[in-house]
Structures are given as structure tokens and as C-alpha cells.
Scaffold this active site. Structure first.
Site: not given
Length: 536
Positions: A471-473
Site C-alpha cells: 500500500f505504498h504507491p
């Protein structure tokens, strides 16, 4: 026909980790009229504010965008769900609360890529300005800021065993991953205060909401920006079935995140001209980098059956334990309900010749088939490993001119050989730790990847079959000089070739930071507001 609204000085699009910061700082001067637009609603769901509640909110469509990648070639053509915050506070309202800044080397690299003002010494004051550090102020930490940063109040036997296991294999104990060195094993610090989540909606927006010069509009889906030539002058958005328009006399800033910001730019005619024309969008400005350069941390989980009933699985499946957990939180604001996405943490180098860690572990005191799924019925825990500096690059591109249609997300996981080698090495390190004397009393068996997977090829196959986003775009509106291919904004966060428009969120990162991204997004909001106000 859009209904005209009064003009504002500034319009902030997106009330997420950076957007709430911008709304607070820009409206601090009563002379500035500020409009904050958020596609989601208010942060009223009680699970948002309970730290462990992220497990219930992260995939809840009422407060999260449930994006999905295209079939990923490096992941057995699986589509991978990408949740993002769709609520005041954005991802800071649904994430795992982990406070990690990244390595100083990350920001030095940003400067080397042609971004003066973004070196470690330049951004550190903004990290400190944001922070209300429970441990008190020092040369690297600040107090009195809007963002509460707190220690874990309760050591756990599994976390202590992992710290001892790391010592056995030469990884030191580290009491502060945001201190002089990131490398080591210890406990995460979290963005909570007295047992409650401190999102940017809580820390930044709540104190500013009563300001008469700050207008907060929720359930406002932006359809496009409005341009006068090459100058952004307004925003069109949909709210309660009506088409509305707001104008900005000074500047508009996009803070809709690594997916939302490039999507809005493309819908507005800013992006790769050929792609926009394919979808019938009139080109305002041909900017090929919009939506390109997508980066994300790829994670792979190892699941273990615990030989002792000390995991959250055990407590969650017992009515008595659930009542005790609730009582502990009510009386003392401590206990399992105050834990975020990972209690223990490890930052390690998979090769001794590396200068800094290249993998990060989240030690989770529970286990499930997937994030957001029910916890296993057995005593279980998880060691999740992710690669910190991926070389694979993907993209975010619109699939239609309709703002409600999700764009095509291609993460391109494991496309680079270095990424494949790193994730395999991380999985092998996970196994090495599991075999230490310190962890022997706690591991009954390895559930995943499973004892039948032994070789590097086996581990890569497992990563392809089971790996996912952490969850780190980032990086889809990359910051860099105009001469650098695919750059979208300059070091002042102004969109190249346009006026009156900036971007300030995770999308501007030239490269993803080495760790969880929320703290860096808040820093970008702090620095971005100073740039807009002329204080930087």
C-alpha cells in the site's frame, strides 16, 4: 451546466495525508480563502479511530477506494487490490499508523536527481515541524506539531524473540528507526495519541475546521480542472447529483494521491497526448510523464503457527478475551486494540556490501489469508517482508473520460531482476530468522510458504503466487527538472508548462522512500504549503 460558486484563493483537491496539512497551513492566514475538496465523506466510522480498526476499514468501500491492478505478468497474471483512503484524512485514516520517514539517503538521492531543496537537511525541519514526538525533542525529532507519534506501550514475547533472533544473525537492536540509523530490529512508532489514531484529519483538519475562511466539501468527485490557456483557474466537481464549479484566484494544488492526481490531470487534458486523444479528451498540455514511473513496495508474507496461545488470533476468537481487550482500552487506552499494522519491525541488508537496508519486515501478531480477511482459527503470526527500493516501474492511465471509472493500474511487480533477487533474499532471511534459537519456542510450523518450498526458484514462485502491495504507491507525477524525461512537477511542485497548478502528495516522489510512506506525504504537505505561501 456547472453551478458557479464563489472564488477562492486556493483550492486543495484531496483531503488525505498531504491535503489536510495544506488546508490547515494555507488557511492559517485569515486573508486566504481556501476550499478543500474530498471525494469521500467525514471520518465518522468509529473503526477509523481505533488503531486496530484499520483491519476493518482498509477494504471498506464506504471509506476506501477499492482499486485493482490490471493482470500483473510478474504475479501469475493476478489482479491485485489496491485500497486507498476515500474519507477525510485519506490513507492516514485507514492505514496501519506506522511512522517511518525513510532513509536520509532517499532524500539525498532526490537532490541528486535535480531537485534542490529536497535534500535530507532540507526536509528534516518539515518532519520535525509536523511531529509531536512522545519521547520529547532532540536533534532529529520535534514536539508540539499536529501529528502525534507514540511508542508501543507493551513489549510482546514474539517481538522480543524476533529482536533476539536478529541479534543471532548479526542485525542490531534499534530503538528508533527514524534516528541516526534505520538498520536494526525493534518496535514501530505509531501515529496515535492516548490509544486513538492521529490521522491528518484529526491532527491538522479538526483544529482548522471552524475557520470561516476554510470551506470543506465532502462527497465531491472532481471531474476536471478548468484552464484559461495554460493557467489553471478552476475545478469542476460532482456533489449530490449536481455539477459544480469553483474558481481559484491564486493556485490549485492536487493532493489526490498517486492514483487520483494523475487521473485528474489526464481527465483535464494534461498528460501523454496520444493516450488522451484515444479517449476523446482535448489536449491542454502534452506531458508524457503524467501517470508514468509508478513505484510501489511489493510484500510477501510468511505465516507461522504459534506454539503458544499468545497471538491476536487467540484473543479475537475468544469472547472473554475480546471483552478484556475492550475493557483494557476503555480503562487504560492500552492493549491489542492500540496496535497498528505491525508491532515489531526489522530493517535489514540482504547483502553485506549494501550501505543501507534494502528490506523491511512487519511482524504482525496475527495471521489471515489476506489483509482484511478473517483471522485464522489457529494461533498464528505473520512476518511480512518488502523490498525498499524497487527498480520496476509501472503506470496509471485513464480508461475512459468518466471520473468515476477507475484508471488502469499496472504495477509491473518483479519486472526487474534486482527486484526478484531482493525479494527472494528477503524470504530466505525470513526463514533464517525462523530457525534461530530465539524463535524455536514459538514456531510450531511454517504455514506459508510451506516446508515444501526450499530453493530460490521455489521462493520466487511463491512470491509471484502470493505477493501483494504493501500500500505504498508513489511517483506518478514525478518531481524533477523539465529536462528530465517523465518529470511532471519542478522542485517547487509546479506542473511543468502550466501556471497556477501544483501537485503535493506521494505522486511527486522521484523514488519511493525506504519505508512506509505516510510520514513523507505529511512532510510533502508541510513543505508544499510553505512553497505556496512563499515561506520556503
Amino acid at each position: 451546466m456547472a453551478t458557479a460558486q464563489e472564488a477562492y484563493d486556493f483550492i486543495v483537491i484531496g483531503a488525505g495525508s498531504a491535503g489536510c496539512v495544506l488546508a490547515n497551513r494555507l488557511s492559517a492566514d485569515p486573508a486566504n480563502k481556501v476550499l478543500l475538496l474530498e471525494a469521500g465523506g467525514r471520518d465518522r466510522d468509529p473503526w477509523i479511530h481505533l488503531p486496530i480498526g484499520y483491519y476493518r476499514t482498509i477494504l471498506n468501500p464506504k471509506v476506501a477506494w477499492r482499486y485493482e491492478t490490471e493482470p500483473e505478468p510478474g504475479c501469475d497474471d493476478r489482479r491485485i487490490v489496491w485500497p486507498r483512503g476515500k474519507v477525510l484524512g485519506g490513507c492516514s485514516s485507514i492505514n496501519g499508523l506506522v511512522y517511518i520517514r525513510g532513509q536520509p539517503e532517499d532524500f539525498r538521492h532526490w537532490r541528486q536527481l535535480g531537485n534542490p531543496g529536497w535534500d535530507w537537511d532540507d526536509v528534516l525541519p518539515y518532519f520535525m515541524k509536523a511531529e509531536d514526538q512522545e519521547r520529547g525533542p532532540d536533534a532529529l525529532h520535534g514536539t508540539g506539531g499536529p501529528l502525534a507519534v507514540s511508542d508501543s506501550k507493551q513489549p510482546h514475547p514474539l517481538c522480543e524473540a524476533y529482536i533476539q533472533a536478529c541479534d543471532e544473525v548479526g542485525i542490531p537492536r534499534n530503538s528508533d528507526f527514524n534516528g541516526p540509523s534505520q538498520e536494526g530490529a525493534g518496535y514501530f512508532q505509531l501515529t496515535n495519541r492516548r490509544g486513538l489514531r492521529c490521522s491528518t484529519a484529526v491532527g491538522y483538519l479538526r483544529p482548522a475546521r471552524k475557520r470561516p475562511n476554510l470551506d470543506i466539501q465532502t462527497r465531491a468527485l472532481v471531474s476536471s480542472l478548468v484552464f484559461d490557456g495554460k493557467r489553471a483557474v478552476g475545478v469542476r466537481y460532482r456533489q449530490n447529483g449536481a455539477e459544480r464549479r469553483a474558481d481559484a484566484s491564486r493556485e490549485i494544488v492536487l493532493s489526490a494521491g498517486a492514483i487520483g492526481s494523475p487521473q485528474i490531470l489526464q481527465l483535464s487534458g494534461v498528460g501523454p497526448a496520444g493516450h488522451l486523444k484515444e479517449h476523446g479528451i482535448e489536449v491542454v498540455h502534452d506531458l508524457p510523464g503524467v501517470g508514468a514511473n509508478l513505484q510501489d513496495h511489493f510484500q510477501v508474507r510468511s505465516v507461522y503457527r504459534c506454539s503458544q496461545p499468545i497471538t491476536l488470533n487467540d484473543r479475537a476468537h475468544s469472547l472473554a478475551h475480546k471483552l478484556l481487550m475492550g475493557l483494557e482500552w476503555l480503562l487504560y487506552r492500552t492493549g491489542p486494540l492500540t496496535i497498528g499494522a505491525g508491532h515489531g519491525a526489522i530493517f535489514a541488508r540482504t547483502r553485506p556490501e549494501l550501505a543501507t537496508p534494502d528490506v523491511q519486515f512487519h511482524i504482525l501478531l496475527f495471521s489471515a489469508d489476506r489483509p482484511g480477511q478473517p483471522l485464522h482459527r489457529f494461533s498464528g503470526f505473520t512476518a511480512s517482508v518488502c523490498q525498499l527500493r524497487p527498480e520496476s516501474r509501472g503506470s496509471v492511465m485513464i480508461k475512459s473520460p468518466a471520473p468515476e471509472d477507475h484508471p488502469a493500474i499496472i504495477a509491473n511487480y518483479l519486472a526487474a531482476e534486482s527486484d526478484r533477487a531482493c525479494i527472494v533474499a528477503g524470504l530466505q532471511l525470513t526463514r533464517r530468522l525462523a530457525r534461530t534459537e530465539a524463535l524455536k519456542p514459538y514456531i510450531a510450523e511454517e504455514i506459508e510458504p510451506g516446508p515444501e518450498r526450499v530453493s530460490d526458484d521455489d521462493m520466487l514462485a511463491y512470491a509471484r503466487a502470493r505477493g501483494s502491495t504493501i500500500f505504498h504507491p508513489t511517483s506518478t507525477c514525478t518531481m524533477g527538472p523539465a529536462s528530465r524525461p517523465q518529470s511532471v512537477v519542478d522542485p517547487a511542485l509546479k506542473v511543468h508548462g502550466l501556471e497556477g497548478l501544483r501537485v503535493a502528495d506521494a505522486s511527486i516522489m522521484p523514488t519511493v522512500v525506504s519505508g512506509n510512506t505516510n510520514a513523507a506525504c505529511i512532510m510533502i504537505g508541510e513543505k508544499g504549503s510553505d512553497l505556496m505561501l512563499g515561506h520556503a
